[in-house]
Design an enzyme around this catalytic site. Structure first.
Site, PDB file in Angstrom:
ATOM      1  N   GLY A   9      44.709 -59.912 -29.707  1.00 47.49           N
ATOM      2  CA  GLY A   9      44.407 -61.343 -29.795  1.00 47.49           C
ATOM      3  C   GLY A   9      45.225 -62.086 -28.756  1.00 47.49           C
ATOM      4  O   GLY A   9      45.849 -61.460 -27.896  1.00 47.49           O
ATOM      5  N   MET A  11      48.327 -64.971 -27.520  1.00 49.60           N
ATOM      6  CA  MET A  11      49.697 -65.243 -27.965  1.00 49.60           C
ATOM      7  C   MET A  11      49.653 -66.139 -29.193  1.00 49.60           C
ATOM      8  O   MET A  11      48.772 -66.981 -29.317  1.00 49.60           O
ATOM      9  CB  MET A  11      50.507 -65.896 -26.849  1.00 49.60           C
ATOM     10  CG  MET A  11      51.174 -64.844 -25.979  1.00 49.60           C
ATOM     11  SD  MET A  11      52.202 -65.534 -24.707  1.00 49.60           S
ATOM     12  CE  MET A  11      53.618 -66.079 -25.636  1.00 49.60           C
ATOM     13  N   GLY A  14      49.683 -63.754 -34.324  1.00 51.64           N
ATOM     14  CA  GLY A  14      50.247 -63.009 -35.457  1.00 51.64           C
ATOM     15  C   GLY A  14      50.157 -61.502 -35.271  1.00 51.64           C
ATOM     16  O   GLY A  14      50.241 -60.738 -36.233  1.00 51.64           O
ATOM     17  N   ASP A  82      55.057 -52.687 -29.314  1.00 51.73           N
ATOM     18  CA  ASP A  82      54.769 -54.126 -29.207  1.00 51.73           C
ATOM     19  C   ASP A  82      54.513 -54.467 -27.739  1.00 51.73           C
ATOM     20  O   ASP A  82      55.153 -53.891 -26.848  1.00 51.73           O
ATOM     21  CB  ASP A  82      55.974 -54.923 -29.735  1.00 51.73           C
ATOM     22  CG  ASP A  82      55.638 -56.397 -29.957  1.00 51.73           C
ATOM     23  OD1 ASP A  82      54.541 -56.678 -30.475  1.00 51.73           O
ATOM     24  OD2 ASP A  82      56.475 -57.246 -29.607  1.00 51.73           O
ATOM     25  N   GLU A  83      53.592 -55.371 -27.460  1.00 52.28           N
ATOM     26  CA  GLU A  83      53.237 -55.777 -26.081  1.00 52.28           C
ATOM     27  C   GLU A  83      52.867 -54.565 -25.229  1.00 52.28           C
ATOM     28  O   GLU A  83      53.323 -54.412 -24.099  1.00 52.28           O
ATOM     29  CB  GLU A  83      54.404 -56.544 -25.418  1.00 52.28           C
ATOM     30  CG  GLU A  83      54.934 -57.713 -26.218  1.00 52.28           C
ATOM     31  CD  GLU A  83      54.052 -58.942 -26.159  1.00 52.28           C
ATOM     32  OE1 GLU A  83      52.829 -58.815 -25.872  1.00 52.28           O
ATOM     33  OE2 GLU A  83      54.581 -60.029 -26.410  1.00 52.28           O
TER      34      GLU A  83
HETATM   35  P1  ADP Z   1      52.017 -62.808 -31.538  1.00 51.76           P
HETATM   36  O1  ADP Z   1      52.749 -61.523 -31.632  1.00 51.76           O
HETATM   37  O2  ADP Z   1      50.514 -62.660 -31.731  1.00 51.76           O
HETATM   38  O3  ADP Z   1      52.324 -63.600 -30.288  1.00 51.76           O
HETATM   39  P2  ADP Z   1      53.710 -63.594 -33.768  1.00 51.76           P
HETATM   40  O4  ADP Z   1      53.345 -62.624 -34.851  1.00 51.76           O
HETATM   41  O5  ADP Z   1      55.005 -63.365 -33.041  1.00 51.76           O
HETATM   42  O6  ADP Z   1      52.476 -63.747 -32.758  1.00 51.76           O
HETATM   43  O7  ADP Z   1      53.811 -65.075 -34.347  1.00 51.76           O
HETATM   44  C1  ADP Z   1      52.767 -65.645 -35.089  1.00 51.76           C
HETATM   45  C2  ADP Z   1      53.309 -66.971 -35.649  1.00 51.76           C
HETATM   46  O8  ADP Z   1      53.376 -67.953 -34.603  1.00 51.76           O
HETATM   47  C3  ADP Z   1      52.411 -67.603 -36.676  1.00 51.76           C
HETATM   48  O9  ADP Z   1      52.584 -66.996 -37.944  1.00 51.76           O
HETATM   49  C4  ADP Z   1      52.916 -69.044 -36.665  1.00 51.76           C
HETATM   50  O10 ADP Z   1      54.075 -69.166 -37.457  1.00 51.76           O
HETATM   51  C5  ADP Z   1      53.363 -69.252 -35.211  1.00 51.76           C
HETATM   52  N1  ADP Z   1      52.506 -70.095 -34.375  1.00 51.76           N
HETATM   53  C6  ADP Z   1      52.964 -70.942 -33.401  1.00 51.76           C
HETATM   54  N2  ADP Z   1      51.950 -71.561 -32.765  1.00 51.76           N
HETATM   55  C7  ADP Z   1      50.796 -71.119 -33.327  1.00 51.76           C
HETATM   56  C8  ADP Z   1      49.397 -71.390 -33.098  1.00 51.76           C
HETATM   57  N3  ADP Z   1      48.978 -72.257 -32.171  1.00 51.76           N
HETATM   58  N4  ADP Z   1      48.478 -70.725 -33.851  1.00 51.76           N
HETATM   59  C9  ADP Z   1      48.885 -69.843 -34.798  1.00 51.76           C
HETATM   60  N5  ADP Z   1      50.184 -69.555 -35.073  1.00 51.76           N
HETATM   61  C10 ADP Z   1      51.151 -70.177 -34.354  1.00 51.76           C
HETATM   62 MG    MG Z   2      53.986 -60.583 -30.236  1.00 46.40          MG
END
Ligand code: ADP
Ligand code: MG
Length: 179
Positions: A9, A11, A14, A82-83
């Protein structure tokens, strides 16, 4: 049975949160887990994987797929990355660990580059998946609130991979993916 699960997905979708909660469940099943992250990713910590909401898990930092194979503990049941798109050669290493060694693999990775293009490592590993969960964020444009499957770069750089947080990238819906 070994599995190969992908959380993908934009950034903030989640992806890392879901990866870490899946790992926690494996720990309760008494499985031995090893988590890897790219050495280039130093946004929050060099030895931990940290979600945007602050959950942490200790990780090996690796520059390439070969290093995953050299670092992995012999008794490890679950290999998580991760990443993943940032680690050169990670697809080949993980396919070997899954197909030949029978390890269960968990991957969190961006779906598309900021230009809306597929990443090489993700293209190579996706056909081997036993499950793929697409994790949309919420579009960051004021009043939009639509599901975001794209990641827009707002910092202006042009390298394909540039590590950054909310100052550099925002999750966007289809309509707002480039602006
Ligand atoms: P990823 O690894 O996909 O970048 P993370 O799991 O680290 O995401 O973080 C997800 C969290 O980011 C969500 O649970 C929420 O608390 C926070 N968040 C910040 N901005 C957004 C956004 N625009 N949409 C959804 N979640 C967001
Ligand atoms: Mg991440």
């Amino acid at each position: 049975m070994p599995e190969l699960k992908i959380f993908t997905g934009p950034m903030y979708g989640g992806k890392t949160t879901r990866l870490l909660s899946a790992l926690e469940r494996y720990v309760y099943q008494n499985k031995k887990v090893a988590l890897f992250k790219p050495s280039g990713d130093e946004r929050y910590s060099t030895e931990m994987v940290v979600t945007h909401s602050g959950v942490e898990w200790e990780a090996y930092r690796v520059p390439d797929g070969e290093s995953i194979l050299n670092t992995i503990p012999a008794d490890c049941d679950i290999v998580a990355v991760d990443e993943m798109f940032m680690i050169e050669g990670s697809a080949e290493a993980l396919i070997y660990l899954y197909k030949t060694c029978g390890k269960t693999i968990l991957i969190s990775s961006l779906q598309l580059s900021y230009e809306g293009e597929a990443f090489k490592e993700m293209q190579a590993i996706m056909p081997f998946a036993t499950s793929i969960e697409v994790c949309p964020a919420v579009c960051s444009k004021p009043y939009c609130n639509e599901d975001a499957y794209f990641t827009a770069r707002i910092s202006g750089g042009t390298d394909l991979i540039e590590v950054g947080g909310i100052e550099s990238y925002e999750p966007r819906c289809h309509n707002h993916r480039f602006n």
